[in-house]
Design a protein around this motif. Structure first.
Motif, PDB file in Angstrom:
ATOM      1  N   ARG A 229     -33.741  53.597  -3.072  1.00 20.47           N
ATOM      2  CA  ARG A 229     -34.603  52.858  -2.630  1.00 20.47           C
ATOM      3  C   ARG A 229     -34.217  51.428  -2.024  1.00 20.47           C
ATOM      4  NH1 ARG A 229     -40.333  53.483  -5.849  1.00 20.47           N
ATOM      5  NH2 ARG A 229     -40.613  51.618  -4.911  1.00 20.47           N
ATOM      6  N   LEU A 230     -33.237  50.879  -3.221  1.00 17.39           N
ATOM      7  CA  LEU A 230     -32.550  49.708  -2.720  1.00 17.39           C
ATOM      8  C   LEU A 230     -31.652  49.661  -1.788  1.00 17.39           C
ATOM      9  CD1 LEU A 230     -32.006  46.721  -4.041  1.00 17.39           C
ATOM     10  CD2 LEU A 230     -30.130  47.796  -5.316  1.00 17.39           C
ATOM     11  N   ASN A 231     -31.010  50.941  -1.558  1.00 17.35           N
ATOM     12  CA  ASN A 231     -30.130  51.017  -0.304  1.00 17.35           C
ATOM     13  C   ASN A 231     -30.959  51.065   0.882  1.00 17.35           C
ATOM     14  OD1 ASN A 231     -27.582  51.271  -1.165  1.00 17.35           O
ATOM     15  ND2 ASN A 231     -27.764  53.018  -2.200  1.00 17.35           N
ATOM     16  N   ARG A 232     -32.064  51.663   0.954  1.00 17.83           N
ATOM     17  CA  ARG A 232     -32.805  51.680   2.090  1.00 17.83           C
ATOM     18  C   ARG A 232     -33.598  50.098   2.525  1.00 17.83           C
ATOM     19  NH1 ARG A 232     -35.258  56.501  -0.188  1.00 17.83           N
ATOM     20  NH2 ARG A 232     -37.186  55.265  -0.884  1.00 17.83           N
ATOM     21  N   ASN A 233     -33.436  49.454   1.564  1.00 17.81           N
ATOM     22  CA  ASN A 233     -33.933  48.084   1.811  1.00 17.81           C
ATOM     23  C   ASN A 233     -32.781  46.841   2.111  1.00 17.81           C
ATOM     24  OD1 ASN A 233     -37.121  48.415   1.929  1.00 17.81           O
ATOM     25  ND2 ASN A 233     -36.594  49.713   0.322  1.00 17.81           N
ATOM     26  N   LEU A 234     -31.626  47.412   1.847  1.00 16.77           N
ATOM     27  CA  LEU A 234     -30.564  45.978   2.091  1.00 16.77           C
ATOM     28  C   LEU A 234     -30.895  45.181   3.344  1.00 16.77           C
ATOM     29  CD1 LEU A 234     -27.791  48.089   0.863  1.00 16.77           C
ATOM     30  CD2 LEU A 234     -28.896  46.404  -0.376  1.00 16.77           C
ATOM     31  N   PRO A 235     -30.436  44.053   3.014  1.00 15.61           N
ATOM     32  CA  PRO A 235     -30.433  43.046   4.333  1.00 15.61           C
ATOM     33  C   PRO A 235     -29.214  43.363   5.443  1.00 15.61           C
ATOM     34  CG  PRO A 235     -29.805  41.741   2.344  1.00 15.61           C
ATOM     35  CD  PRO A 235     -30.395  43.148   1.844  1.00 15.61           C
ATOM     36  N   PRO A 236     -29.338  42.889   6.378  1.00 14.92           N
ATOM     37  CA  PRO A 236     -28.228  43.409   7.189  1.00 14.92           C
ATOM     38  C   PRO A 236     -26.920  42.604   7.023  1.00 14.92           C
ATOM     39  CG  PRO A 236     -29.903  42.101   8.609  1.00 14.92           C
ATOM     40  CD  PRO A 236     -30.515  42.137   7.234  1.00 14.92           C
ATOM     41  N   LYS A 237     -27.010  41.533   6.564  1.00 17.62           N
ATOM     42  CA  LYS A 237     -25.891  40.388   6.549  1.00 17.62           C
ATOM     43  C   LYS A 237     -25.666  39.927   4.791  1.00 17.62           C
ATOM     44  CE  LYS A 237     -26.998  37.884  10.186  1.00 17.62           C
ATOM     45  NZ  LYS A 237     -26.908  36.420  11.002  1.00 17.62           N
ATOM     46  N   GLY A 238     -24.684  39.474   4.486  1.00 15.47           N
ATOM     47  CA  GLY A 238     -24.509  38.993   2.982  1.00 15.47           C
ATOM     48  C   GLY A 238     -23.918  39.775   2.083  1.00 15.47           C
ATOM     49  N   SER A 239     -24.084  39.525   1.021  1.00 12.57           N
ATOM     50  CA  SER A 239     -23.254  40.528  -0.148  1.00 12.57           C
ATOM     51  C   SER A 239     -24.442  40.648  -0.987  1.00 12.57           C
ATOM     52  CB  SER A 239     -22.330  39.485  -0.826  1.00 12.57           C
ATOM     53  OG  SER A 239     -21.817  40.046  -1.971  1.00 12.57           O
ATOM     54  N   VAL A 240     -24.559  42.106  -1.594  1.00  9.45           N
ATOM     55  CA  VAL A 240     -25.278  42.495  -2.557  1.00  9.45           C
ATOM     56  C   VAL A 240     -24.742  43.562  -3.327  1.00  9.45           C
ATOM     57  CG1 VAL A 240     -27.494  43.823  -2.892  1.00  9.45           C
ATOM     58  CG2 VAL A 240     -27.320  42.265  -0.883  1.00  9.45           C
ATOM     59  N   ARG A 241     -24.605  43.039  -4.480  1.00  9.83           N
ATOM     60  CA  ARG A 241     -23.996  44.018  -5.593  1.00  9.83           C
ATOM     61  C   ARG A 241     -24.964  44.708  -6.843  1.00  9.83           C
ATOM     62  NH1 ARG A 241     -18.376  42.274  -5.605  1.00  9.83           N
ATOM     63  NH2 ARG A 241     -18.063  40.372  -4.027  1.00  9.83           N
ATOM     64  N   VAL A 242     -24.551  45.588  -7.190  1.00  9.50           N
ATOM     65  CA  VAL A 242     -25.467  46.198  -8.272  1.00  9.50           C
ATOM     66  C   VAL A 242     -24.737  46.701  -9.459  1.00  9.50           C
ATOM     67  CG1 VAL A 242     -25.471  48.605  -7.402  1.00  9.50           C
ATOM     68  CG2 VAL A 242     -27.268  47.912  -8.680  1.00  9.50           C
ATOM     69  N   LEU A 243     -25.305  46.574 -10.687  1.00  9.86           N
ATOM     70  CA  LEU A 243     -24.560  46.776 -11.896  1.00  9.86           C
ATOM     71  C   LEU A 243     -25.398  47.620 -12.891  1.00  9.86           C
ATOM     72  CD1 LEU A 243     -22.022  46.717 -13.869  1.00  9.86           C
ATOM     73  CD2 LEU A 243     -22.983  44.616 -14.509  1.00  9.86           C
ATOM     74  N   THR A 244     -25.241  48.769 -13.143  1.00 11.12           N
ATOM     75  CA  THR A 244     -26.229  49.593 -13.967  1.00 11.12           C
ATOM     76  C   THR A 244     -25.422  49.543 -15.443  1.00 11.12           C
ATOM     77  OG1 THR A 244     -25.153  51.777 -13.357  1.00 11.12           O
ATOM     78  CG2 THR A 244     -26.886  51.059 -12.177  1.00 11.12           C
ATOM     79  N   ILE A 245     -26.522  49.277 -16.369  1.00 11.38           N
ATOM     80  CA  ILE A 245     -26.037  49.131 -17.604  1.00 11.38           C
ATOM     81  C   ILE A 245     -26.938  49.633 -18.613  1.00 11.38           C
ATOM     82  CG2 ILE A 245     -24.682  47.301 -17.486  1.00 11.38           C
ATOM     83  CD1 ILE A 245     -27.065  45.299 -18.541  1.00 11.38           C
TER      84      ILE A 245
END
Length: 102
Positions: free
Chosen positions: A56-72
């Motif tokens: 769901r996060l991948n489907r709602n990413l913005p077109p520009k910038g930097s987005v990182r994800v960490l699963t813990i």
């Protein structure tokens, strides 16, 4: 399991600010809590739930910038140290043992 989302989005133009607000609103509506500015966290119920929210996060990413994800894991999250400041109100009221299933 927890998903941590870190992002740095441009806000120079009006259209950039609109995308920033849209992404932030998506995170809040999808159950993420703000830990710090541009750092959001969500509790997931196991690997299957985590994969669902990552898609769901991948489907709602913005077109520009930097987005990182960490699963813990919750155990790893519990070892996080707060060096300066106070916990946010959402951190105080919810922990992984309080996860409710519907």
């Amino acid at each position: 399991m927890r998903i941590l989302v870190f992002f740095d989005l441009p806000v120079a133009r009006k259209s950039d600010r609109k995308q920033y607000a849209k992404f932030r609103k998506y995170l809040l509506n999808d159950g993420y809590d703000m830990i710090q500015y541009s750092v959001y966290c969500r509790i997931c119920n196991g690997n299957d739930g985590m994969q669902k929210y990552l898609e769901r996060l991948n489907r709602n990413l913005p077109p520009k910038g930097s987005v990182r994800v960490l699963t813990i894991t919750d155990k790893q999250y519990a070892r996080m140290k707060l060096l300066v400041g106070l916990p946010t109100p959402t951190e105080k009221k919810l922990n992984s043992t309080q996860l409710s299933l519907f």
